[in-house]
Design an enzyme around this catalytic site. Structure first.
Site, PDB file in Angstrom:
ATOM      1  CG  HIS A 179      -2.113  -0.703   1.259  1.00 19.18           C
ATOM      2  ND1 HIS A 179      -2.559  -1.409   2.354  1.00 19.18           N
ATOM      3  CD2 HIS A 179      -3.063  -0.875   0.294  1.00 19.18           C
ATOM      4  CE1 HIS A 179      -3.722  -1.977   2.065  1.00 19.18           C
ATOM      5  NE2 HIS A 179      -4.046  -1.679   0.825  1.00 19.18           N
ATOM      6  CB  CYS A 212      -2.800   0.654   8.467  1.00 16.06           C
ATOM      7  SG  CYS A 212      -1.293   0.433   7.617  1.00 16.06           S
TER       8      CYS A 212
HETATM    9  N1  ARG Z   1      -3.884  -7.131   6.580  1.00 18.00           N
HETATM   10  C1  ARG Z   1      -4.301  -5.906   5.974  1.00 18.00           C
HETATM   11  C2  ARG Z   1      -4.292  -6.056   4.460  1.00 18.00           C
HETATM   12  O1  ARG Z   1      -3.421  -6.724   3.965  1.00 18.00           O
HETATM   13  C3  ARG Z   1      -3.415  -4.788   6.406  1.00 18.00           C
HETATM   14  C4  ARG Z   1      -3.834  -3.456   5.877  1.00 18.00           C
HETATM   15  C5  ARG Z   1      -2.907  -2.356   6.256  1.00 18.00           C
HETATM   16  N2  ARG Z   1      -3.410  -1.126   5.811  1.00 18.00           N
HETATM   17  C6  ARG Z   1      -2.710  -0.170   5.179  1.00 18.00           C
HETATM   18  N3  ARG Z   1      -3.333   0.930   4.898  1.00 18.00           N
HETATM   19  N4  ARG Z   1      -1.473  -0.353   4.821  1.00 18.00           N
HETATM   20  O2  ARG Z   1      -5.134  -5.550   3.771  1.00 18.00           O
END
Ligand code: ARG
Length: 277
Positions: A168, A262
């Protein structure tokens, strides 16, 4: 100076948080989260934000949705509009009705992207000044970002993400103020690196170690940056740049591929965002 306003953030308590599936390289069901520790760490982040004068809104946790704690992925907030995410993975798409209901009942206009394109909200779309910087390929689609840009009438710069561990945009890029950001260059393709360098004059580079400690996944409140523990070099560099750094342990959330940022969704516009003009 920014106008007097109380920063507002959406969080979701980690009642049902856990590692129940594997959708990014950090997640391993064999290495589950320790419930009590996760709850204590989440609480410390929550209290740190309250201590910084933030108003924290809480979403009700839901059984069977272990990643609902990562509210950054709910969607993109733009003024009173909420552009709801279209998650790439079905296990997370099930969170959407809960996020939509919360925003609808809190005075936001809830909007959806056309079907068939993926978009993971503030996790992949961050304003730095008036421009929306948007990470694509691993979770969100470049096409979805263009659609978001059209909906809100803002320029979008798509940035290709090339490393699975930094899936992300908010894992490798964090706007601090207009014209200023933290970033981890190796997470981007060469062209995206050029775009960032040409558009953001003041850049703080995070080293491999601190990037893996999720140093880029920081919450910015005024001139204070809240970040996971163990990001020594970044802490020093931020202080050098005139920021106050508050560290708080978030290892249990690293196991899911997440950290401070997050776990939060800014509802009143990020510090670095310039929405008007
Ligand atoms: N386990 C979640 C996923 O893989 C973690 C999300 C983390 N969020 C972020 N905005 N980086 O979607």
């Amino acid at each position: 100076m920014t106008a007097m306003r109380q920063p507002t953030i959406l969080m979701c308590p980690p009642e049902y948080y856990g590692i129940e599936y594997e959708i990014n390289p950090w997640m391993s069901r064999a290495r589950g989260a320790v419930r009590e520790t996760a709850q204590a760490q989440w609480r410390m982040l929550y209290e740190t934000l309250l201590g910084l004068g933030v108003r924290v809104e809480l979403l009700t946790p839901q059984p069977g949705l272990p990643d609902l704690v990562f509210t950054a992925n709910a969607g993109l907030v733009f003024k009173n509009r909420f552009i709801s995410s279209r998650f790439r993975h079905e296990v997370r798409a099930r969170e959407t009705p809960h996020f939509d209901a919360w925003f609808a009942s809190h005075g936001f206009q809830v909007e959806h992207l056309p079907e068939g394109m993926y978009f993971e909200g503030a996790g992949d779309a961050l304003f730095c000044g008036p421009i929306l910087f948007a990470g694509y390929r691993i979770r969100s689609d470049a096409l979805a970002h263009q659609e978001v840009g059209r909906m809100i009438g803002k320029v979008v710069l798509p940035l290709e993400l090339v490393q699975g561990h930094f899936y992300h945009l908010d894992t490798c890029f964090c706007p601090l103020a207009p014209g200023e950001a933290i970033w981890y260059p190796p997470a981007f393709d060469a062209y995206a690196q050029r775009v960032i360098r040409s558009q953001i004059p003041r850049l703080i580079e995070v080293n491999d170690h601190d990037a893996r400690r999720f140093g880029c996944n920081a919450v910015v409140i005024g001139r204070t940056v809240v970040v996971n523990t163990g990001c020594g070099q970044l802490t020093e560099d931020l202080e050098q740049a005139g920021y106050r750094v508050v560290t708080t342990p978030l290892d249990e959330f690293l196991k899911a591929g997440g950290s401070a940022k997050c776990l939060t969704l800014r509802l009143d516009g990020e510090e670095a965002a310039v929405w008007d003009g």
